[in-house]
Design a protein around this motif. Structure first.
Motif, PDB file in Angstrom:
ATOM      1  N   SER A 229       0.822  -1.204   0.000  1.00 52.89           N
ATOM      2  CA  SER A 229       0.000   0.000   0.000  1.00 52.89           C
ATOM      3  C   SER A 229       0.860   1.258   0.000  1.00 52.89           C
ATOM      4  O   SER A 229       1.918   1.313   0.655  1.00 52.89           O
ATOM      5  CB  SER A 229      -0.904   0.014   1.238  1.00 52.89           C
ATOM      6  N   ASN A 230       0.387   2.280  -0.680  1.00 51.63           N
ATOM      7  CA  ASN A 230       1.095   3.558  -0.708  1.00 51.63           C
ATOM      8  C   ASN A 230       1.100   4.244   0.650  1.00 51.63           C
ATOM      9  O   ASN A 230       1.899   5.153   0.887  1.00 51.63           O
ATOM     10  CB  ASN A 230       0.457   4.491  -1.741  1.00 51.63           C
ATOM     11  N   THR A 231       0.211   3.825   1.548  1.00 55.68           N
ATOM     12  CA  THR A 231       0.149   4.454   2.871  1.00 55.68           C
ATOM     13  C   THR A 231       0.958   3.708   3.919  1.00 55.68           C
ATOM     14  O   THR A 231       0.964   4.094   5.086  1.00 55.68           O
ATOM     15  CB  THR A 231      -1.307   4.570   3.355  1.00 55.68           C
ATOM     16  N   SER A 232       1.623   2.647   3.507  1.00 56.11           N
ATOM     17  CA  SER A 232       2.489   1.918   4.428  1.00 56.11           C
ATOM     18  C   SER A 232       3.920   2.427   4.323  1.00 56.11           C
ATOM     19  O   SER A 232       4.325   2.971   3.301  1.00 56.11           O
ATOM     20  CB  SER A 232       2.433   0.417   4.134  1.00 56.11           C
ATOM     21  N   LYS A 233       4.683   2.234   5.390  1.00 56.01           N
ATOM     22  CA  LYS A 233       6.064   2.705   5.448  1.00 56.01           C
ATOM     23  C   LYS A 233       7.003   1.530   5.688  1.00 56.01           C
ATOM     24  O   LYS A 233       6.706   0.659   6.508  1.00 56.01           O
ATOM     25  CB  LYS A 233       6.223   3.744   6.561  1.00 56.01           C
TER      26      LYS A 233
ATOM     27  N   PRO B  13      -2.758  -1.196   3.922  1.00 52.48           N
ATOM     28  CA  PRO B  13      -2.626   0.219   4.283  1.00 52.48           C
ATOM     29  C   PRO B  13      -2.269   0.479   5.747  1.00 52.48           C
ATOM     30  O   PRO B  13      -2.624  -0.275   6.654  1.00 52.48           O
ATOM     31  CB  PRO B  13      -4.023   0.787   3.963  1.00 52.48           C
ATOM     32  N   ASN B  14      -1.565   1.594   5.931  1.00 51.56           N
ATOM     33  CA  ASN B  14      -1.266   2.173   7.251  1.00 51.56           C
ATOM     34  C   ASN B  14      -0.444   1.258   8.139  1.00 51.56           C
ATOM     35  O   ASN B  14      -0.503   1.337   9.368  1.00 51.56           O
ATOM     36  CB  ASN B  14      -2.566   2.567   7.964  1.00 51.56           C
TER      37      ASN B  14
END
Length: 214
Positions: A101-105, A120-121
């Motif tokens: 996901s683009n919202t994961s780091k 996500p997240n």
């Protein structure tokens, strides 16, 4: 004329079987592996070539500066130790088939292998292994030096502490917190929080021993 894409450069620290998987991911992503190091060059994987001695023997002589490094060592405690004494920058290795996901780091030095899913997240720490086909659902927190093994499944809002190893095919239900430096056995079903340094096996998972902090 087709434009040539410049290759990125990276060094690998570790020359066992785990390093072979990382190397394949890197080559797929258009990297050149410029150097390979290992603390025991005489015991490396047969496919590893031109392996130089690592930093343990002489820390001051090791070329800390240079191309970024990936620590290709599967044992969490050893990967953590190496990361502490190297004075290098780090690279990530993410397989092109992984879904992230683009919202994961994802932290430095972390590797994500083929077929893995990160929803996500989610926050993945430094020098983590997300292994082949692992599923990490939404809002997870994975600590530095952890290893999520092949086909392991972490449901939503799961926390995995620093250095913990979630074994092959293990399942962790939502909102469970696994402490630091734990071992979750292969196929284990984790249904409640796990304290630091615990080893858990079975369905449902039960603590069979607790390691003493080093």
């Amino acid at each position: 004329m087709e434009k040539q894409t410049s290759k990125k450069k990276v060094r690998i620290y570790g020359a066992g079987g785990h390093s072979q998987v990382i190397k394949e991911v890197l080559l797929m992503n258009n990297y050149i592996v410029t150097e390979t190091f290992d603390d025991k060059p005489e015991g490396v994987h047969y496919a590893s070539k031109n392996v130089a001695i690592g930093a343990r023997k002489d820390l001051s002589a090791f070329p800390h500066e240079g191309d970024p490094v990936i620590i290709a060592v599967g044992i969490n405690s050893e990967r953590a130790e190496i990361a502490q004494f190297l004075k290098s920058t780090y690279e990530k290795a993410i397989h092109e088939s992984a879904i992230i996901s683009n919202t994961s780091k994802i932290g430095e030095g972390t590797v994500v292998f083929a077929g893995a899913i990160i929803q996500p997240n989610t926050t993945i720490g430094k020098h983590v292994i997300i292994n082949t086909g692992a599923s990490v659902d939404h809002d997870n927190i994975i600590g530095d030096y952890a290893h999520i093994s092949p086909k392991a499944a972490l449901c939503g809002h799961v926390e995995v502490g620093e250095g913990s190893h979630v074994g092959v095919g293990a399942v962790v239900i939502p909102k469970v917190k696994i402490g630091k430096w734990c071992t979750i056995g292969a196929g284990t079903i984790v249904i409640k929080d796990i304290p630091d340094y615990a080893t858990v096996v079975g369905n449902p998972g039960k603590i069979i021993k607790t390691k003493k902090p080093v």
